[in-house]
Design a protein around this motif. Sequence first.
Motif, PDB file in Angstrom:
ATOM      1  N   ARG A 191       0.840  -1.191   0.000  1.00  0.00           N
ATOM      2  CA  ARG A 191       0.000   0.000   0.000  1.00  0.00           C
ATOM      3  C   ARG A 191       0.881   1.250   0.000  1.00  0.00           C
ATOM      4  O   ARG A 191       1.825   1.363   0.776  1.00  0.00           O
ATOM      5  CB  ARG A 191      -0.884   0.000   1.243  1.00  0.00           C
ATOM      6  CG  ARG A 191      -1.899   1.123   1.319  1.00  0.00           C
ATOM      7  CD  ARG A 191      -2.549   1.162   2.697  1.00  0.00           C
ATOM      8  NE  ARG A 191      -3.216  -0.081   3.019  1.00  0.00           N
ATOM      9  CZ  ARG A 191      -4.480  -0.344   2.735  1.00  0.00           C
ATOM     10  NH1 ARG A 191      -5.201   0.553   2.105  1.00  0.00           N
ATOM     11  NH2 ARG A 191      -5.022  -1.496   3.091  1.00  0.00           N
ATOM     12  N   LYS A 192       0.546   2.177  -0.879  1.00  0.00           N
ATOM     13  CA  LYS A 192       1.232   3.469  -0.912  1.00  0.00           C
ATOM     14  C   LYS A 192       0.187   4.565  -0.706  1.00  0.00           C
ATOM     15  O   LYS A 192      -0.873   4.553  -1.334  1.00  0.00           O
ATOM     16  CB  LYS A 192       1.941   3.677  -2.249  1.00  0.00           C
ATOM     17  CG  LYS A 192       2.604   5.054  -2.387  1.00  0.00           C
ATOM     18  CD  LYS A 192       3.286   5.203  -3.742  1.00  0.00           C
ATOM     19  CE  LYS A 192       3.862   6.595  -3.923  1.00  0.00           C
ATOM     20  NZ  LYS A 192       4.543   6.758  -5.228  1.00  0.00           N
ATOM     21  N   ILE A 193       0.501   5.502   0.180  1.00  0.00           N
ATOM     22  CA  ILE A 193      -0.425   6.589   0.503  1.00  0.00           C
ATOM     23  C   ILE A 193       0.267   7.914   0.240  1.00  0.00           C
ATOM     24  O   ILE A 193       1.412   8.122   0.654  1.00  0.00           O
ATOM     25  CB  ILE A 193      -0.873   6.512   1.975  1.00  0.00           C
ATOM     26  CG1 ILE A 193      -1.492   5.140   2.255  1.00  0.00           C
ATOM     27  CG2 ILE A 193      -1.878   7.616   2.290  1.00  0.00           C
ATOM     28  CD1 ILE A 193      -1.735   4.874   3.731  1.00  0.00           C
ATOM     29  N   PHE A 212      -2.721   3.907  -3.265  1.00  0.00           N
ATOM     30  CA  PHE A 212      -2.253   3.154  -4.428  1.00  0.00           C
ATOM     31  C   PHE A 212      -1.984   1.702  -4.032  1.00  0.00           C
ATOM     32  O   PHE A 212      -1.427   1.435  -2.958  1.00  0.00           O
ATOM     33  CB  PHE A 212      -0.967   3.748  -4.988  1.00  0.00           C
ATOM     34  CG  PHE A 212      -1.114   5.136  -5.536  1.00  0.00           C
ATOM     35  CD1 PHE A 212      -1.295   5.350  -6.892  1.00  0.00           C
ATOM     36  CD2 PHE A 212      -1.062   6.242  -4.700  1.00  0.00           C
ATOM     37  CE1 PHE A 212      -1.432   6.639  -7.402  1.00  0.00           C
ATOM     38  CE2 PHE A 212      -1.197   7.531  -5.191  1.00  0.00           C
ATOM     39  CZ  PHE A 212      -1.378   7.723  -6.550  1.00  0.00           C
ATOM     40  N   ALA A 213      -2.394   0.786  -4.910  1.00  0.00           N
ATOM     41  CA  ALA A 213      -1.969  -0.603  -4.786  1.00  0.00           C
ATOM     42  C   ALA A 213      -0.678  -0.736  -5.588  1.00  0.00           C
ATOM     43  O   ALA A 213      -0.668  -0.500  -6.801  1.00  0.00           O
ATOM     44  CB  ALA A 213      -3.038  -1.538  -5.324  1.00  0.00           C
ATOM     45  N   VAL A 214       0.407  -1.048  -4.913  1.00  0.00           N
ATOM     46  CA  VAL A 214       1.713  -1.165  -5.568  1.00  0.00           C
ATOM     47  C   VAL A 214       2.002  -2.646  -5.792  1.00  0.00           C
ATOM     48  O   VAL A 214       2.202  -3.401  -4.842  1.00  0.00           O
ATOM     49  CB  VAL A 214       2.827  -0.519  -4.717  1.00  0.00           C
ATOM     50  CG1 VAL A 214       4.157  -0.584  -5.473  1.00  0.00           C
ATOM     51  CG2 VAL A 214       2.475   0.919  -4.374  1.00  0.00           C
ATOM     52  N   ILE A 215       2.021  -3.053  -7.040  1.00  0.00           N
ATOM     53  CA  ILE A 215       2.247  -4.454  -7.403  1.00  0.00           C
ATOM     54  C   ILE A 215       3.736  -4.651  -7.648  1.00  0.00           C
ATOM     55  O   ILE A 215       4.324  -4.002  -8.521  1.00  0.00           O
ATOM     56  CB  ILE A 215       1.449  -4.819  -8.662  1.00  0.00           C
ATOM     57  CG1 ILE A 215      -0.022  -4.475  -8.469  1.00  0.00           C
ATOM     58  CG2 ILE A 215       1.617  -6.297  -9.003  1.00  0.00           C
ATOM     59  CD1 ILE A 215      -0.777  -4.275  -9.742  1.00  0.00           C
ATOM     60  N   HIS A 216       4.350  -5.532  -6.896  1.00  0.00           N
ATOM     61  CA  HIS A 216       5.785  -5.792  -7.019  1.00  0.00           C
ATOM     62  C   HIS A 216       5.996  -6.950  -7.991  1.00  0.00           C
ATOM     63  O   HIS A 216       5.595  -8.088  -7.721  1.00  0.00           O
ATOM     64  CB  HIS A 216       6.386  -6.120  -5.655  1.00  0.00           C
ATOM     65  CG  HIS A 216       6.083  -5.080  -4.614  1.00  0.00           C
ATOM     66  ND1 HIS A 216       6.586  -3.800  -4.671  1.00  0.00           N
ATOM     67  CD2 HIS A 216       5.288  -5.120  -3.511  1.00  0.00           C
ATOM     68  CE1 HIS A 216       6.152  -3.096  -3.641  1.00  0.00           C
ATOM     69  NE2 HIS A 216       5.355  -3.875  -2.926  1.00  0.00           N
ATOM     70  N   VAL A 217       6.615  -6.645  -9.116  1.00  0.00           N
ATOM     71  CA  VAL A 217       6.783  -7.622 -10.194  1.00  0.00           C
ATOM     72  C   VAL A 217       8.264  -7.933 -10.372  1.00  0.00           C
ATOM     73  O   VAL A 217       9.085  -7.018 -10.504  1.00  0.00           O
ATOM     74  CB  VAL A 217       6.213  -7.081 -11.526  1.00  0.00           C
ATOM     75  CG1 VAL A 217       6.310  -8.136 -12.614  1.00  0.00           C
ATOM     76  CG2 VAL A 217       4.770  -6.609 -11.345  1.00  0.00           C
ATOM     77  N   ARG A 218       8.598  -9.217 -10.377  1.00  0.00           N
ATOM     78  CA  ARG A 218       9.985  -9.622 -10.629  1.00  0.00           C
ATOM     79  C   ARG A 218      10.176  -9.822 -12.124  1.00  0.00           C
ATOM     80  O   ARG A 218       9.551 -10.699 -12.727  1.00  0.00           O
ATOM     81  CB  ARG A 218      10.343 -10.904  -9.873  1.00  0.00           C
ATOM     82  CG  ARG A 218      11.821 -11.286 -10.007  1.00  0.00           C
ATOM     83  CD  ARG A 218      12.192 -12.392  -9.054  1.00  0.00           C
ATOM     84  NE  ARG A 218      12.057 -11.995  -7.663  1.00  0.00           N
ATOM     85  CZ  ARG A 218      12.941 -11.249  -6.992  1.00  0.00           C
ATOM     86  NH1 ARG A 218      14.028 -10.819  -7.611  1.00  0.00           N
ATOM     87  NH2 ARG A 218      12.738 -10.947  -5.728  1.00  0.00           N
TER      88      ARG A 218
END
Length: 269
Positions: A191-193, A212-218
């Motif tokens: 989560r990013k605010i 913001f929903a922060v999706i961490h992608v490798r």
Amino acid sequence: MAGKYAACIACPMIIVYLIYAYCKESKADMKAQETKVQYMDGSYFESSEWHEKYVIYLNEHHFEKPKYQSMEMDLLKRFQRREYLVKMILPLFLMFCTLCLIPLGRYYMAIIGLCLFGFLFWLEFSLYIGMPVRKWLKGDIDYEELEASYLKSQMLFYKTNALAFETTHLHGFTEKKIYAIDYRLVEGISRKIVRLKKYEEGIYNTEEYQHFAVIHVRLPRSGNIYDVEIELNEFQVQMAIDKLSTYKIGEDLTGNISVNEHKENEAVI
């Protein structure tokens, strides 16, 4: 003399207003600092009060389904928003106004005006016809596989953004970009605010919090982590975090919370 009397009245009023605005912003900053601490340690989202609001939201708002039997059609239709049409009216009107300069012999100004207002019109028109979608579809994607996954998706919508949980991919789009991410590459969602302070004529007026929903992608080749940010509301971000865990059972998907602050029109870093 009348001017002096007016100045004597206006100056104290301006000073009082500036003091009021300063106190208002200082009070808001102090409250924001307390809220930031609660965000960072997680107590805000773990409180019974917030959880109760979250349950109420879940009962009233559910994941949506695609409306059309084609991924291309569904995405294009979602870009055909009324606000884009409204924003096209002014530059289109100004383009016609610049044509009035031609009979006056001001060809140079008419050309500049047509190019400028034509460009502004194109920016909104390109969004309305789904240009980001069309560019993405022309890229190197397996359309049939993605469509089969997309048509079974469960979606969250907020403003001009969306996040769709499909069978094989996590699909998202913003106003200008489309994403399709294989679940095997998703490391988690955090989560990013962002606290957005708004000013009028240089004086603090109000504020809002963006989530913001922060999706961490490798990344498959380099192995580096790439973050994809999709703005949602605070409850939808939690829905996204909870939903991802059902697709990647047994993995630690707990993400961090980041809190940023910036003024209106400033870039978020």
